[in-house]
Design an enzyme around this catalytic site. Sequence first.
Site, PDB file in Angstrom:
ATOM      1  N   GLU A 182     -69.636  24.372  -4.364  1.00 30.29           N
ATOM      2  CA  GLU A 182     -70.198  24.902  -3.038  1.00 30.29           C
ATOM      3  C   GLU A 182     -70.046  26.314  -2.582  1.00 30.29           C
ATOM      4  OE1 GLU A 182     -69.198  22.147   0.347  1.00 30.29           O
ATOM      5  OE2 GLU A 182     -70.737  20.923  -0.296  1.00 30.29           O
ATOM      6  N   GLU A 251     -73.799  15.516  -3.817  1.00 32.59           N
ATOM      7  CA  GLU A 251     -72.940  14.700  -2.758  1.00 32.59           C
ATOM      8  C   GLU A 251     -73.908  13.978  -1.687  1.00 32.59           C
ATOM      9  OE1 GLU A 251     -69.558  16.937  -1.151  1.00 32.59           O
ATOM     10  OE2 GLU A 251     -69.370  17.700  -3.253  1.00 32.59           O
TER      11      GLU A 251
HETATM   12  C1  GAL Z   1     -68.287  19.058   0.658  1.00 35.59           C
HETATM   13  C2  GAL Z   1     -67.403  19.309  -0.535  1.00 35.59           C
HETATM   14  C3  GAL Z   1     -66.551  17.979  -0.774  1.00 35.59           C
HETATM   15  C4  GAL Z   1     -66.162  17.259   0.396  1.00 35.59           C
HETATM   16  C5  GAL Z   1     -67.173  17.348   1.502  1.00 35.59           C
HETATM   17  C6  GAL Z   1     -66.517  16.696   2.768  1.00 35.59           C
HETATM   18  O1  GAL Z   1     -68.736  20.101   1.262  1.00 35.59           O
HETATM   19  O2  GAL Z   1     -68.147  19.603  -1.496  1.00 35.59           O
HETATM   20  O3  GAL Z   1     -65.551  18.428  -1.470  1.00 35.59           O
HETATM   21  O4  GAL Z   1     -65.115  18.420   1.077  1.00 35.59           O
HETATM   22  O5  GAL Z   1     -67.661  18.356   1.697  1.00 35.59           O
HETATM   23  O6  GAL Z   1     -66.339  15.390   2.475  1.00 35.59           O
END
Ligand code: GAL
Length: 848
Positions: A182, A251
């Site tokens: 990110e 994600e």
């Molecule tokens: C994303 C990040 C993850 C985790 C998630 C929130 O932005 O890539 O590692 O932090 O947010 O749980």
Amino acid sequence: MKGILLLLLLLLLSLLFWEPVLGANVTYDHRALVIDGTRRVLISGSIHYPRSTPEMWPDLIEKSKAGGLDVIETYVFWNIHEPVRNQYDFEGRKDLVRFVKTVAEAGLLVHLRIGPYVCAEWNYGGFPLWLHFIPGIKFRTDSQPFKAEMQKFTAKIVDMMKQENLYASQGGPIILSQIENEYGNVQSAYGLAAKTYINWSASMATSLDTGVPWVMCQQADAPDPIINTCNGFYCDQFTPNSNKKPKMWTENWTGWFLSFGGAVPYRPVQDIAFAVARFFQRGGTFQNYYMYHGGTNFGHTSGGPFIATSYDYDAPLDEYGIIRQPKWGHLKELHKAIKLCEKALVATDPTSSSLAPNVEAHVYNTTIGCAAFLANIGIQSDVTVIFNGKSFHLPAWSVSILPDCQNVVLNTAQINSQTTSQQIKYQTLKHKRTDESDHSSEALQSDWSFVNEPIGISESDVFAKPGLLEQINTTADMSDYLWYSISIEISGDEPFLFNGTQTNLHVESLGHVLHVFVNKNYSGRGIGNSGNAKVTLEKTIMLSRGNNTIDLLSATVGLQNYGAFFDLSGAGITGPVKLGGQSGSLDLSTKEWTYQIGLKGEKSRQFEDFEASQWVSLSTIPTNQPLIWYKTTFDAPEGNDPVAIDFTGMGKGEAWVNGQSIGRYWPKNIAPQSGCSSCNYGGAFKSDKCLKNCGKPSQQLYHVPRSFMKRDSNTLVLFEEMGGDPTKISFVTKQIGSVCAHVSELHPGPVDAWNSSGQNRGTLGPMLTLECSYPNQLISSIRFASFGTPHGTCGNFNHGKCSSANALAVVQQACIGLKYCNIGVSAKSFGDPCKGVTKSLAVEAVCS
Ligand code: GAL
């Protein structure tokens, strides 16, 4: 001659039985990842190996497979593997190779997100602290010392995987790897150097020659051949930066993380299913749940500040590895439905049309089959539309999946999956098993011993310096704690005094928690929060004539893991620190302070030095006292159910079982009273939309993995920072109480009724399915069954106005004694208790 013949024979035999290790060829194109020439729809889920134990991994992975996952995704956590520069550790929970092999043994694939910056609510985003002290280093930018270390670690991990033949190109399970994480979200803060850094990261990763594709998430400008992927609650609007790359979602947040001081977040499964279906509807082919199993932040691994020890995340598998229903089950049905569309999905881009306001149809029409997705993205109203000449009812905020473009196999808002109720069994802490004749379970109090942690400077390796020191630069995170200590001489006529002895103490700290002791007496505290870690403390204190000591204890609660330059956010008392009265003030900020890093008990490793003579046993132990160590022994709760400690009664601190830290505990940190109003799944989700446990401790139960305990005589050590009563804590075991299901006679019927070429066998109709969650369990009784208009939730079902008289008998007949049973939800099974009314079947069963 004979010998030569024998040799030749052996050679021939060995050639016959020699199996070459065949690697899979993983590439990609516009539509999908391509494995050995076949485009694939892949469902993936995140499990972070150090957030559970190797003993838990096979079960977690089996449950992931049963839930319909193809791929397990994990980050690689640099700071646990290289805690000291050039000293590596891959033991126990850190055994990455074992984890990847466990996934492979279950027949699943792996997405290895090396980072090595990972965010992940993990201490310092995964970076080891020593990195910060390399002269001239700048994190996550075009900085030579940083790039050298990043490359060294990334190459180390890639080499480890290669040596074990774990890449798909070598016949292993790893089909994908990630570099950075990110960066696009913070990139602008790093100026022009950011672009150079991203290009360097991409070519560095590619040069490691893994034989499988690399991705970057949230990186719109990811250079070829790196695939840029999407993270978020929804990714259907996302398009990759090249027509040659597939649409991938790394994600999909299944819930959200918990902070100490916050309420518990959850995300309704109807919304997750909606988001997933929308993604595949609009051309996606790879989707990963972050998290599928969240787990536990053992030790000091949680990020921050203020990330809680539980990383449950409201994931389909809960913190303890128990299947969370109906989330797990509904998503499992969803995965089956999507897989029924796979052939059509990967063969073409969809064509879209609007069927009504807020209703979108996407059709994958190919020579080998047709699949369609119908979405009602309206939040308020259900809609009925005509598609392919048939009428379809679409609830608000839902997607219907039609693997043959004719029949609905699943609607994301209609849950056909069973729910479970969880039973938490409380057990008093047993000094010894009651079944042993020589000891009976005794009152707890006498079983505890304690040691006071000295207030202020107690060690010899301390140092004095003028001015206030930033904490992380001083402790290098070797401990959460840093003492700031100062002595002042008081004559009684100082202008900063009032009433001769009183003054106002003003302390400003970057956080996260601050305790004040004046002349060794506890005089107050300040606590930051996850929104603002800073602490400003204003306190009237009493000084006496002569020498006075002011001891300030600053504590960190997990180091920052997110944001541009997060590594420099700092902690501790950076000032000013002042004494003030009406007619004057004294600034102590630049005076000489004495510093002690960490606690005496940490240095002497009190948490594993059980026999040491300093432990004091008294019939009444001190309680509600800050800075005290407690110790007791206990026998593990019987059985195999997951175990937790309920820390009610304690303040804040850390707990160790047989010397292993189960993490920071803080049951006195209470979630705000408000913010937990009822939450409808319809409409865009955000992390604070659905919260529970308002007004209650953010975290009360703390996981003790079974593998941390022996059967008997385990040692529990607590360090209590604020004051608590250890005799109030208890052990709990977690079990599935009962399994329930509630299915309408209008439900499309089970996804299993469709055959693999996407045709509906069409004979089954709506079905209610019950299944015991644990192996070796059978359905032993039916607590409730009603066909008609039952209402309520699992554990609290009630009959409605309309109810068939024989429902209980029919369900008992169909299910008792079985692991798994199916009952048709129609008047055919139960008779019709109320003609013309839409009926449903609700059942609660007990497995034992
Ligand atoms: C994303 C990040 C993850 C985790 C998630 C929130 O932005 O890539 O590692 O932090 O947010 O749980």
